[in-house]
Design a protein around this motif. Structure first.
Motif, PDB file in Angstrom:
ATOM      1  N   GLY A 110      -8.328   0.740  16.927  1.00  6.92           N
ATOM      2  CA  GLY A 110      -6.978   0.300  16.265  1.00  6.92           C
ATOM      3  C   GLY A 110      -7.043   1.201  15.079  1.00  6.92           C
ATOM      4  N   TYR A 111      -5.858   1.065  14.273  1.00  5.61           N
ATOM      5  CA  TYR A 111      -5.418   1.885  12.960  1.00  5.61           C
ATOM      6  C   TYR A 111      -6.439   1.378  11.843  1.00  5.61           C
ATOM      7  CZ  TYR A 111      -1.165   3.305  15.531  1.00  5.61           C
ATOM      8  OH  TYR A 111      -0.477   3.664  16.390  1.00  5.61           O
ATOM      9  N   ILE A 112      -6.549   2.309  11.144  1.00  4.11           N
ATOM     10  CA  ILE A 112      -7.284   2.262   9.718  1.00  4.11           C
ATOM     11  C   ILE A 112      -6.423   2.199   8.534  1.00  4.11           C
ATOM     12  CG2 ILE A 112      -8.917   2.992   8.193  1.00  4.11           C
ATOM     13  CD1 ILE A 112     -10.344   4.565  10.607  1.00  4.11           C
ATOM     14  N   VAL A 113      -6.467   1.360   7.964  1.00  2.00           N
ATOM     15  CA  VAL A 113      -5.168   1.025   6.941  1.00  2.00           C
ATOM     16  C   VAL A 113      -5.819   1.430   5.534  1.00  2.00           C
ATOM     17  CG1 VAL A 113      -3.730  -0.432   5.504  1.00  2.00           C
ATOM     18  CG2 VAL A 113      -3.603   0.014   8.218  1.00  2.00           C
ATOM     19  N   ALA A 114      -5.444   2.239   4.822  1.00  2.00           N
ATOM     20  CA  ALA A 114      -6.023   2.335   3.175  1.00  2.00           C
ATOM     21  C   ALA A 114      -5.060   1.840   2.392  1.00  2.00           C
ATOM     22  CB  ALA A 114      -6.216   3.960   3.103  1.00  2.00           C
ATOM     23  N   VAL A 115      -5.581   0.751   1.557  1.00  2.52           N
ATOM     24  CA  VAL A 115      -4.713   0.167   0.449  1.00  2.52           C
ATOM     25  C   VAL A 115      -5.065   1.041  -0.949  1.00  2.52           C
ATOM     26  CG1 VAL A 115      -4.552  -1.859  -0.829  1.00  2.52           C
ATOM     27  CG2 VAL A 115      -4.667  -1.844   1.701  1.00  2.52           C
ATOM     28  N   ARG A 116      -3.957   1.122  -1.640  1.00  2.11           N
ATOM     29  CA  ARG A 116      -4.403   1.926  -2.994  1.00  2.11           C
ATOM     30  C   ARG A 116      -3.244   1.247  -4.087  1.00  2.11           C
ATOM     31  NH1 ARG A 116      -6.349   6.338  -5.199  1.00  2.11           N
ATOM     32  NH2 ARG A 116      -5.018   8.307  -6.087  1.00  2.11           N
ATOM     33  N   ALA A 117      -3.941   1.164  -5.167  1.00  4.87           N
ATOM     34  CA  ALA A 117      -3.223   0.699  -6.489  1.00  4.87           C
ATOM     35  C   ALA A 117      -3.764   1.557  -7.587  1.00  4.87           C
ATOM     36  CB  ALA A 117      -3.703  -0.780  -6.505  1.00  4.87           C
ATOM     37  N   VAL A 118      -2.740   1.952  -8.245  1.00  5.45           N
ATOM     38  CA  VAL A 118      -3.078   2.945  -9.625  1.00  5.45           C
ATOM     39  C   VAL A 118      -2.254   2.387 -10.743  1.00  5.45           C
ATOM     40  CG1 VAL A 118      -3.792   4.832  -7.964  1.00  5.45           C
ATOM     41  CG2 VAL A 118      -1.192   4.629  -8.897  1.00  5.45           C
ATOM     42  N   SER A 119      -2.939   2.838 -11.838  1.00  2.00           N
ATOM     43  CA  SER A 119      -2.136   2.720 -13.052  1.00  2.00           C
ATOM     44  C   SER A 119      -1.953   4.172 -13.603  1.00  2.00           C
ATOM     45  CB  SER A 119      -2.873   1.922 -14.157  1.00  2.00           C
ATOM     46  OG  SER A 119      -4.151   2.614 -14.250  1.00  2.00           O
ATOM     47  N   SER A 120      -0.836   4.521 -14.223  1.00  2.00           N
ATOM     48  CA  SER A 120      -0.332   5.660 -14.676  1.00  2.00           C
ATOM     49  C   SER A 120       0.732   5.390 -15.839  1.00  2.00           C
ATOM     50  CB  SER A 120       0.147   6.479 -13.508  1.00  2.00           C
ATOM     51  OG  SER A 120       0.642   7.747 -14.061  1.00  2.00           O
ATOM     52  N   GLU A 128      -2.553 -10.221  10.710  1.00  2.00           N
ATOM     53  CA  GLU A 128      -1.009 -10.268  11.005  1.00  2.00           C
ATOM     54  C   GLU A 128      -0.591  -8.898  11.645  1.00  2.00           C
ATOM     55  OE1 GLU A 128       0.859 -11.124   7.120  1.00  2.00           O
ATOM     56  OE2 GLU A 128      -0.619 -12.500   6.551  1.00  2.00           O
ATOM     57  N   ILE A 129      -1.554  -7.982  11.658  1.00  2.00           N
ATOM     58  CA  ILE A 129      -0.823  -6.856  12.205  1.00  2.00           C
ATOM     59  C   ILE A 129      -2.075  -6.448  13.432  1.00  2.00           C
ATOM     60  CG2 ILE A 129      -0.310  -4.390  12.151  1.00  2.00           C
ATOM     61  CD1 ILE A 129      -0.215  -4.876   9.268  1.00  2.00           C
ATOM     62  N   PRO A 130      -1.817  -6.774  14.816  1.00  2.00           N
ATOM     63  CA  PRO A 130      -2.776  -6.892  15.732  1.00  2.00           C
ATOM     64  C   PRO A 130      -3.358  -5.419  16.126  1.00  2.00           C
ATOM     65  CG  PRO A 130      -0.630  -7.802  16.471  1.00  2.00           C
ATOM     66  CD  PRO A 130      -0.524  -7.449  15.220  1.00  2.00           C
ATOM     67  N   GLU A 131      -2.672  -4.199  15.810  1.00  7.63           N
ATOM     68  CA  GLU A 131      -2.885  -3.104  15.993  1.00  7.63           C
ATOM     69  C   GLU A 131      -4.033  -2.469  15.050  1.00  7.63           C
ATOM     70  OE1 GLU A 131       1.426  -3.644  17.489  1.00  7.63           O
ATOM     71  OE2 GLU A 131       0.156  -3.840  15.357  1.00  7.63           O
ATOM     72  N   VAL A 132      -4.300  -3.176  13.869  1.00  9.82           N
ATOM     73  CA  VAL A 132      -5.133  -2.896  12.855  1.00  9.82           C
ATOM     74  C   VAL A 132      -6.703  -3.307  13.129  1.00  9.82           C
ATOM     75  CG1 VAL A 132      -5.693  -2.644  10.292  1.00  9.82           C
ATOM     76  CG2 VAL A 132      -3.340  -2.349  11.150  1.00  9.82           C
ATOM     77  N   SER A 133      -7.474  -2.168  13.038  1.00 11.13           N
ATOM     78  CA  SER A 133      -8.992  -2.716  13.323  1.00 11.13           C
ATOM     79  C   SER A 133      -9.595  -2.451  12.208  1.00 11.13           C
ATOM     80  CB  SER A 133      -9.682  -1.588  14.320  1.00 11.13           C
ATOM     81  OG  SER A 133      -9.723  -0.288  13.818  1.00 11.13           O
ATOM     82  N   ARG A 134      -9.342  -1.984  11.139  1.00  8.06           N
ATOM     83  CA  ARG A 134      -9.931  -2.186   9.752  1.00  8.06           C
ATOM     84  C   ARG A 134      -9.201  -1.577   8.640  1.00  8.06           C
ATOM     85  NH1 ARG A 134     -15.320   1.565  10.262  1.00  8.06           N
ATOM     86  NH2 ARG A 134     -14.943   0.826  12.437  1.00  8.06           N
ATOM     87  N   VAL A 135      -9.854  -2.192   7.352  1.00 11.84           N
ATOM     88  CA  VAL A 135      -8.851  -1.997   6.293  1.00 11.84           C
ATOM     89  C   VAL A 135      -9.923  -1.442   5.009  1.00 11.84           C
ATOM     90  CG1 VAL A 135      -7.760  -2.969   4.211  1.00 11.84           C
ATOM     91  CG2 VAL A 135      -7.307  -3.588   6.615  1.00 11.84           C
TER      92      VAL A 135
END
Length: 305
Positions: A247-257, A283-290
């Motif tokens: 499945g898809y690898i999803v990267a989560v990102r949060a930044v301050s600037s 919730e997203i069946p195609e995603v295998s890791r975050v």
């Protein structure tokens, strides 16, 4: 700090002079930059302003409906160009090529719409960091380095081109714009195209859109970041139920600037990250890791492409 009173007067005068009494189409994305441009132009040229929102098919979840509601009083024209963009980007994997294709498509759509309305000028919310990153070879912004050389407009009008993002927010506040606009989280002009590594497909864009919505729901209310999002960065093997999933690898990102030229990573607590990973994979069946991206800018840029 910018002298907002002086800037507003100067910008309104500039728009009046440069438009020369002619109709002007403007790219209204709903972000603070284009929203400030819209308000300045409304005050400067009134009915000669023709705001256009292009739905590229690469927008965030619910974005189009929200923008149509917020700017209903401006006689906003909406152009559904999702199929056009996906077709133009088919098979393209290089980030710079993506940006240039998006820039070309962007200008051609506005040229097409301008012919329908008799507009001769294009107004857009280019700001100083767009210029710096495009001319510095970091990445071509669709409204700067991504623009084609040959355009049919008599000229571009860019009243915010000397301002940083925080200064644009100061101007928005001075214009008495709603806080929803003043503090709106930045969203890249190329949209989700720069949050999907490699070739764009309808499935990848859908996965990215849904994951992005979850990341925003879990992070924004708690931490009020400068920017947060999810990106589809590749594929990886996982297990769901008793079945293997590539499945898809999803990267989560949060930044301050402050001005987008540098950025620090938001230290999101483990329990929140766990909730995000659980929700995205469930919730997203195609995603295998975050994964959570902890790289500041520099060395990374805020967006992935």
């Amino acid at each position: 700090m910018v002298n907002t009173e002086k800037f507003i007067a100067k910008a309104i005068d500039e728009i009046k002079k440069k438009s020369d009494g002619k109709k002007v189409v403007m790219a209204l994305s709903g972000g603070v930059d284009s929203s400030v441009c819209a308000e300045l132009a409304r005050r400067a040229i009134g009915d000669n302003l023709i705001p256009i929102y292009v739905d590229t098919g690469l927008m965030r979840k619910g974005e189009t409906k929200k923008i149509q509601e917020v700017f209903a009083g401006l006689n906003l024209i909406t152009v559904d160009a999702g199929a056009e963009y996906l077709e133009a980007l088919k098979g393209v994997v290089d980030p710079e090529q993506k940006r240039k294709i998006i820039g070309e498509k962007f200008i051609r759509i506005f040229e097409r719409e301008a012919k329908k309305t008799g507009a001769e000028y294009l107004l857009q919310g280019t700001i100083y960091p767009d210029i710096i990153e495009s001319e510095g070879g970091i990445k071509s912004h669709h409204n700067v380095g991504g623009l084609p050389y040959n355009i049919e407009f008599k000229g571009l009008i860019e009243p915010l081109v000397d301002l940083y993002k925080d200064e644009v927010r100061e101007v928005a506040a001075a214009l008495n714009m709603p806080q929803e606009i003043v503090q709106r989280m930045p969203f890249p002009g190329p949209g989700l195209a720069v949050r999907v590594i490699g070739e764009l497909t309808e499935e990848k864009v859908r996965v990215c859109r849904e994951a992005n919505a979850i990341a925003e729901e879990e992070i924004v209310p708690k931490f009020n970041p400068w920017q947060c999002f999810a990106a589809v960065i590749g594929r990886g093997t996982g297990v769901k139920g008793d079945n293997r999933l590539h499945g898809y690898i999803v990267a989560v990102r949060a930044v301050s600037s402050r001005d987008a030229m540098t950025a620090e990573v938001v230290e999101v607590p483990w329990d929140v990250l766990h909730t995000i990973a659980t929700r995205i994979t469930a919730e997203i069946p195609e995603v295998s890791r975050v994964v959570y991206d902890i790289t500041p800018k520099p060395p990374a840029t805020i967006e992935y492409e």
